[in-house]
Design a protein around this motif. Structure first.
Motif, PDB file in Angstrom:
ATOM      1  N   THR A 101     123.663   3.294  43.004  1.00 59.89           N
ATOM      2  CA  THR A 101     123.205   3.609  41.340  1.00 59.89           C
ATOM      3  C   THR A 101     122.427   1.968  41.135  1.00 59.89           C
ATOM      4  O   THR A 101     122.546   1.216  41.637  1.00 59.89           O
ATOM      5  CB  THR A 101     124.363   3.850  40.569  1.00 59.89           C
ATOM      6  OG1 THR A 101     125.095   2.650  40.328  1.00 59.89           O
ATOM      7  CG2 THR A 101     125.412   4.767  40.980  1.00 59.89           C
ATOM      8  N   GLY A 102     121.733   2.508  39.995  1.00 60.69           N
ATOM      9  CA  GLY A 102     120.864   1.427  39.138  1.00 60.69           C
ATOM     10  C   GLY A 102     121.876   0.277  38.926  1.00 60.69           C
ATOM     11  O   GLY A 102     121.597  -0.824  38.928  1.00 60.69           O
ATOM     12  N   PHE A 112     115.355   0.070  35.599  1.00 62.51           N
ATOM     13  CA  PHE A 112     116.442   0.792  36.447  1.00 62.51           C
ATOM     14  C   PHE A 112     116.570   2.260  36.122  1.00 62.51           C
ATOM     15  O   PHE A 112     117.256   2.250  34.738  1.00 62.51           O
ATOM     16  CB  PHE A 112     117.613   0.027  36.848  1.00 62.51           C
ATOM     17  CG  PHE A 112     117.678  -0.895  38.105  1.00 62.51           C
ATOM     18  CD1 PHE A 112     117.429  -0.554  39.387  1.00 62.51           C
ATOM     19  CD2 PHE A 112     117.523  -2.234  37.781  1.00 62.51           C
ATOM     20  CE1 PHE A 112     117.357  -1.348  40.458  1.00 62.51           C
ATOM     21  CE2 PHE A 112     117.741  -3.080  38.904  1.00 62.51           C
ATOM     22  CZ  PHE A 112     117.465  -2.623  40.174  1.00 62.51           C
ATOM     23  N   ASP A 113     116.395   3.320  36.492  1.00 65.68           N
ATOM     24  CA  ASP A 113     117.279   4.694  36.202  1.00 65.68           C
ATOM     25  C   ASP A 113     118.834   4.474  36.699  1.00 65.68           C
ATOM     26  O   ASP A 113     119.077   3.441  37.703  1.00 65.68           O
ATOM     27  CB  ASP A 113     116.675   5.697  37.017  1.00 65.68           C
ATOM     28  CG  ASP A 113     117.604   6.926  36.744  1.00 65.68           C
ATOM     29  OD1 ASP A 113     118.109   7.034  35.590  1.00 65.68           O
ATOM     30  OD2 ASP A 113     117.544   7.839  37.533  1.00 65.68           O
ATOM     31  N   ILE A 114     119.722   4.486  36.053  1.00 68.28           N
ATOM     32  CA  ILE A 114     121.123   4.327  36.324  1.00 68.28           C
ATOM     33  C   ILE A 114     121.666   5.501  37.380  1.00 68.28           C
ATOM     34  O   ILE A 114     122.133   4.846  38.312  1.00 68.28           O
ATOM     35  CB  ILE A 114     122.072   4.526  35.140  1.00 68.28           C
ATOM     36  CG1 ILE A 114     121.605   3.387  34.212  1.00 68.28           C
ATOM     37  CG2 ILE A 114     123.497   4.461  35.307  1.00 68.28           C
ATOM     38  CD1 ILE A 114     122.552   3.042  32.792  1.00 68.28           C
ATOM     39  N   PHE A 140     117.451  -0.764  31.633  1.00 69.12           N
ATOM     40  CA  PHE A 140     118.032   0.472  32.046  1.00 69.12           C
ATOM     41  C   PHE A 140     117.423   1.867  31.248  1.00 69.12           C
ATOM     42  O   PHE A 140     117.395   1.484  30.206  1.00 69.12           O
ATOM     43  CB  PHE A 140     119.597   0.404  31.703  1.00 69.12           C
ATOM     44  CG  PHE A 140     119.966  -0.485  32.967  1.00 69.12           C
ATOM     45  CD1 PHE A 140     120.380   0.087  34.359  1.00 69.12           C
ATOM     46  CD2 PHE A 140     120.726  -1.692  32.599  1.00 69.12           C
ATOM     47  CE1 PHE A 140     120.948  -0.866  35.362  1.00 69.12           C
ATOM     48  CE2 PHE A 140     121.414  -2.449  33.533  1.00 69.12           C
ATOM     49  CZ  PHE A 140     121.418  -2.075  34.916  1.00 69.12           C
ATOM     50  N   GLY A 152     118.600   2.842  44.909  1.00 73.29           N
ATOM     51  CA  GLY A 152     119.244   1.471  44.749  1.00 73.29           C
ATOM     52  C   GLY A 152     118.832   0.763  46.035  1.00 73.29           C
ATOM     53  O   GLY A 152     118.387  -0.551  45.922  1.00 73.29           O
ATOM     54  N   ALA A 155     115.163  -0.113  46.078  1.00 76.64           N
ATOM     55  CA  ALA A 155     114.924  -1.119  45.003  1.00 76.64           C
ATOM     56  C   ALA A 155     115.179  -2.571  45.574  1.00 76.64           C
ATOM     57  O   ALA A 155     114.462  -3.527  45.120  1.00 76.64           O
ATOM     58  CB  ALA A 155     115.608  -0.720  43.616  1.00 76.64           C
ATOM     59  N   VAL A 192     112.036   1.914  39.132  1.00 77.35           N
ATOM     60  CA  VAL A 192     113.186   2.470  39.892  1.00 77.35           C
ATOM     61  C   VAL A 192     113.644   3.908  39.426  1.00 77.35           C
ATOM     62  O   VAL A 192     114.235   3.844  38.361  1.00 77.35           O
ATOM     63  CB  VAL A 192     114.268   1.462  40.300  1.00 77.35           C
ATOM     64  CG1 VAL A 192     115.022   2.103  41.321  1.00 77.35           C
ATOM     65  CG2 VAL A 192     113.851   0.041  40.809  1.00 77.35           C
ATOM     66  N   ASP A 193     113.314   4.818  40.003  1.00 76.97           N
ATOM     67  CA  ASP A 193     113.786   6.161  39.439  1.00 76.97           C
ATOM     68  C   ASP A 193     113.642   7.297  40.543  1.00 76.97           C
ATOM     69  O   ASP A 193     112.679   7.005  41.329  1.00 76.97           O
ATOM     70  CB  ASP A 193     113.101   6.753  38.350  1.00 76.97           C
ATOM     71  CG  ASP A 193     113.826   7.867  37.332  1.00 76.97           C
ATOM     72  OD1 ASP A 193     114.230   8.593  38.000  1.00 76.97           O
ATOM     73  OD2 ASP A 193     113.775   7.369  36.094  1.00 76.97           O
ATOM     74  N   THR A 209     117.877   5.861  31.005  1.00 75.42           N
ATOM     75  CA  THR A 209     119.032   6.712  31.465  1.00 75.42           C
ATOM     76  C   THR A 209     118.920   7.854  30.258  1.00 75.42           C
ATOM     77  O   THR A 209     118.523   7.811  29.356  1.00 75.42           O
ATOM     78  CB  THR A 209     120.267   6.155  31.560  1.00 75.42           C
ATOM     79  OG1 THR A 209     121.377   7.321  32.009  1.00 75.42           O
ATOM     80  CG2 THR A 209     120.913   5.373  30.469  1.00 75.42           C
TER      81      THR A 209
END
Length: 252
Positions: free
Chosen positions: A60-61, A52-54, A78, A35, A38, A6-7, A80
């Motif tokens: 957000t993630g 997850f990208d934050i 995560f 998000g 996702a 996820v990004d 970031t």
């Protein structure tokens, strides 16, 4: 492990895909750009692990990870560019926290930690003894071992010093890496060093401690030493700590 990426940055997604092609027993089953997408993909694909990208548009993630409702819950890592999100990341029980640009060995290490966490959780759930094991282990550790109380969303978790493989600094915090997961603790490295006097954790850099019996290889890189640990993590040795490291590992 079945992995969801996820990004919101395509280049970041592609970099992770390339890396995962060289990590055994993993399969990237899908990707998402925000998000909301996702959460929909997690519900549809039921991955074992989510990266997850934050910072992403919309949810957000961190928020997406907190809002996951699926069971069994996938492991979370995560990714970031910002260190200051670390405390929030570990509040949602993340297996690890990687800073961009992600290095392959660090990524592989995070995957292995998530794999171990998931295996242990599944084994405990099958036996129906997860809560009893956690309670018993926490009580015994608190009674007989030195360690740290780690703040978490729903309370505190006891982490015995004997369970810590290595430690790295993260600005005003430190990351305590165990065989199962990492724990974030607000403490200075100097205060931590005092706490670790007399233990098996050895300071090898101004920003790192290592348990010598977890070192599997010593590499020489640009006139300095680099320690490779049993879980694949690599830790640089600071110039002023070389002699102590050699003595502890008993090599010249």
């Amino acid at each position: 492990m079945r992995v969801l990426l996820v990004d919101d940055e395509l280049l970041a997604l592609e970099r992770l895909r390339v890396f995962f092609a060289d990590i055994e027993d993993t399969e990237v089953v899908g990707q998402a750009r925000d998000g909301d997408e996702a959460l929909a993909e997690i519900e549809r694909l039921r991955p074992d692990l989510v990266f997850f990208d934050i910072q992403m548009p919309g949810r957000t993630g961190l928020r997406a990870a907190a809002d996951m409702k699926v069971e069994p819950r996938p492991e979370i890592v995560f990714v970031t560019a910002h260190e200051h999100y670390a405390p929030d990341a570990f509040e949602v029980d993340a297996a690890d926290y990687l800073l961009k640009p992600v290095r392959f060995e660090r990524l592989r290490h995070a995957v292995e930690r998530a794999r171990r966490r998931r295996s242990l959780r599944e084994a405990a759930e099958r036996a129906g003894e997860l809560e009893q094991q956690i309670s018993a282990a926490t009580s015994q550790a608190a009674s007989h071992q030195d360690g740290f109380w780690i703040p978490e969303r729903n309370g505190r978790r006891w982490v015995p010093i004997d369970s810590i493989d290595w430690v790295e600094a993260a600005r005003d915090y430190v990351l305590l890496h165990t065989n199962v997961r990492s724990h974030l603790l607000r403490i200075t490295m100097s205060a931590l060093e005092e706490k670790l006097i007399g233990t098996r954790l050895l300071r090898v850099h101004r920003s790192a401690f290592v348990r010598p019996d977890k070192v599997t290889e010593v590499k020489k890189e640009n006139r300095s030493l680099c320690l490779v640990l049993a879980d694949g993590a690599t830790v640089q040795v600071g110039p002023s700590y070389v002699r102590a490291v050699k003595e502890a590992l008993e090599f010249d």
